[in-house]
Design a protein around this motif. Structure first.
Motif, mmCIF file in Angstrom:
data_model
loop_
_atom_site.group_PDB
_atom_site.id
_atom_site.type_symbol
_atom_site.label_atom_id
_atom_site.label_comp_id
_atom_site.label_asym_id
_atom_site.label_seq_id
_atom_site.Cartn_x
_atom_site.Cartn_y
_atom_site.Cartn_z
ATOM 1 N N UNK A 1 41.713 45.649 39.682
ATOM 2 C CA UNK A 1 40.943 44.650 38.947
ATOM 3 C C UNK A 1 40.219 43.727 39.920
ATOM 4 N N UNK A 2 40.920 43.386 41.004
ATOM 5 C CA UNK A 2 40.278 42.494 41.982
ATOM 6 C C UNK A 2 39.130 43.198 42.705
ATOM 7 N N UNK A 3 39.324 44.480 42.978
ATOM 8 C CA UNK A 3 38.256 45.243 43.654
ATOM 9 C C UNK A 3 37.036 45.361 42.735
ATOM 10 N N UNK A 4 37.289 45.615 41.442
ATOM 11 C CA UNK A 4 36.174 45.760 40.490
ATOM 12 C C UNK A 4 35.454 44.423 40.315
ATOM 13 N N UNK A 5 36.239 43.337 40.279
ATOM 14 C CA UNK A 5 35.639 42.000 40.144
ATOM 15 C C UNK A 5 34.753 41.699 41.348
ATOM 16 N N UNK A 6 35.276 42.028 42.512
ATOM 17 C CA UNK A 6 34.514 41.751 43.734
ATOM 18 C C UNK A 6 33.201 42.552 43.743
ATOM 19 N N UNK A 7 33.285 43.808 43.327
ATOM 20 C CA UNK A 7 32.069 44.649 43.309
ATOM 21 C C UNK A 7 31.041 44.067 42.342
ATOM 22 N N UNK A 8 31.502 43.642 41.168
ATOM 23 C CA UNK A 8 30.605 43.086 40.148
ATOM 24 C C UNK A 8 29.975 41.783 40.647
ATOM 25 N N UNK A 9 30.787 40.920 41.231
ATOM 26 C CA UNK A 9 30.250 39.630 41.698
ATOM 27 C C UNK A 9 29.355 39.816 42.929
ATOM 28 N N UNK A 10 29.644 40.823 43.734
ATOM 29 C CA UNK A 10 28.739 41.129 44.857
ATOM 30 C C UNK A 10 27.398 41.621 44.332
ATOM 31 N N UNK A 11 27.453 42.407 43.241
ATOM 32 C CA UNK A 11 26.204 42.896 42.637
ATOM 33 C C UNK A 11 25.375 41.706 42.160
ATOM 34 N N UNK A 12 26.044 40.719 41.594
ATOM 35 C CA UNK A 12 25.331 39.526 41.132
ATOM 36 C C UNK A 12 24.627 38.850 42.320
ATOM 37 N N UNK A 13 25.365 38.784 43.464
ATOM 38 C CA UNK A 13 24.763 38.150 44.654
ATOM 39 C C UNK A 13 23.560 38.967 45.145
ATOM 40 N N UNK A 14 23.648 40.279 45.012
ATOM 41 C CA UNK A 14 22.507 41.115 45.442
ATOM 42 C C UNK A 14 21.289 40.872 44.552
ATOM 43 N N UNK A 15 21.531 40.717 43.255
ATOM 44 C CA UNK A 15 20.412 40.421 42.348
ATOM 45 C C UNK A 15 19.831 39.047 42.697
#
Ligand code: PMP
Length: 406
Positions: free
Chosen positions: A63-77
């Protein structure tokens, strides 16, 4: 015309190697949706295989890995749009949902009956109908910027539309029918002189031109993942924090709350206040991958190359007898709408399809614009960086063939 290594780019898009009716596929429907490079599809696959768990507040590793990936995607946008903060990036299902969100929440929070929103004659239905729904619900009024003969916004009339009741301007960056690249900086500047915020529909712009929301000073900017080589079902609403803070949530549910009792609910902070329910955390990471793909080619290179294709196609089309191209703006994206003589757009589209060429026909979700143009629909071709002049040559020969047939 700028040179791209199109041969090797095309290898990233397996679908481009397909045949339809035994003819090599020529895909000229990129304004409707773009094809996906391998890296984007692989991101979806590896996401589900390796990092799939519901995100936010999960204590376990996945769950933490998925959260990190999602929030990193937000930073990329955020970085891609040059937004000030990741809190200003709201993931939505696409452009349509993003505009509906603003239409609903903005009119609830910032508009009274009789207050006005300015849109334009060249809007997609998704930037018309949400405002009409709010007009019926709350009594707001809609004013419309006319389009000139050339297919540009009539800026003098735009200036005259402002009144004390104007609360928002909502306009497209690039028309999905005419291809017109609107002077969004000027549109925003004029609105800001009246202290009126602006929403820009970037569905057609993000795949084609560099967008810097801070340089534009846009208050809201929206786009869809699937039109910029990302997956379907995910898109973005950028909003300045000062505006998003003022707006009430669009939907209620999990994730968007801070505390809930039966008496009272308090809402989560930005951006989560607007992301009720389990978000598309796989789609967000695949969208970020798509943006990286585009940046690797270079958005400036893409714009120049696609502009070259569009001008080449326009020049060739203009040699065909009886052709009418809709949209003669100086600044144009990679979209060309046309009709030939009396030939119905559906007939042209269906016969081109038989020759392996995918074009779009009809009103392109812009019926009010069709009424202004006095037509029912057009044939539309739209280019990506994976298209070639050779494909355009085949297309032109095919159009001529269809013309003689009909
Ligand atoms: N606005 C414009 C200018 C578009 O071209 C489109 C898609 N054709 C939309 C909005 C709607 O996008 P979506 O269907 O991805 O929400």
């Amino acid at each position: 015309m700028i040179m791209l290594d199109v041969e090797s780019i095309r290898k990233d898009f397996p679908i481009l190697g397909h045949t339809v009716y035994d003819k090599p596929l020529i895909y000229f429907d990129n304004a409707a949706t773009t094809q996906k490079p391998r890296s984007v599809v692989e991101k979806i696959e590896t996401g589900y295989y390796n990092v799939n768990a519901n995100i936010h507040r999960g204590v376990h590793f996945l769950s933490q890995a998925a959260t990190e990936a999602h929030e990193n995607a937000r930073k990329e946008v955020q970085r891609f749009l040059h937004a000030h903060s990741p809190a200003e990036i709201i993931f939505t299902r696409g452009t349509t949902e993003a505009i509906n969100l603003v239409a609903s929440s903005f009119s609830d929070a910032c508009m009274q009956p009789g207050d006005e929103v300015i849109i334009s004659e060249m809007e997609h239905h998704s930037n018309i109908v949400p405002w009409q729904i709010q007009a019926a619900r709350t009594g707001i009024a809609i004013k419309v910027i006319p389009v000139t003969e050339k297919g540009e916004l009539c800026m003098d009339r735009y200036k005259e539309l402002f009144s004390e009741r104007t609360k928002l301007v909502s306009a497209t960056h690039i028309s999905n029918v005419l291809g017109t690249i609107n002077p969004v900086e000027e549109i925003i500047g004029i609105a800001h002189q009246h202290q009126v915020p602006v929403l820009i529909d970037g569905a057609q712009a993000v795949p084609h031109v560099k967008v810097d929301v801070q340089a534009l000073d846009a208050d809201f900017y929206v786009f869809s993942g699937h039109k910029v080589y990302g997956p379907t079902g995910i898109g973005v609403l950028y909003g300045k924090e000062k505006w998003l803070d003022k707006l009430p949530p669009y939907q209620g549910g999990g994730e968007m709350i801070a505390t809930v009792t039966f008496e009272k609910t308090t809402f989560n902070e930005l951006p989560f206040k607007f992301e009720a329910g389990t978000p598309d955390y796989i789609g967000s990471t695949a969208l970020a991958e798509a943006l990286r793909y585009v940046e690797n080619i270079g958005i400036g290179n893409i714009a120049a190359y696609e502009d070259g294709l569009m001008r080449y196609a326009a020049e060739k089309l203009n040699t065909i007898e009886g052709v009418r191209i809709f949209g003669q703006s100086k600044e144009k994206g990679s979209v060309l709408s046309f009709l030939i003589d009396h030939i119905h757009h559906y007939d042209m589209g269906m016969l081109l399809d038989r020759l392996g060429i995918a074009v779009r026909t009809g009103h392109h979700c812009a019926q009010p614009l069709m009424n202004v143009l006095g037509i029912e629909g057009t044939v539309r071709i739209s280019f990506s960086f994976y298209n070639t002049k050779k494909e355009i040559d085949t297309f032109i020969t095919s159009v001529e063939r269809v013309r003689t047939m009909l």
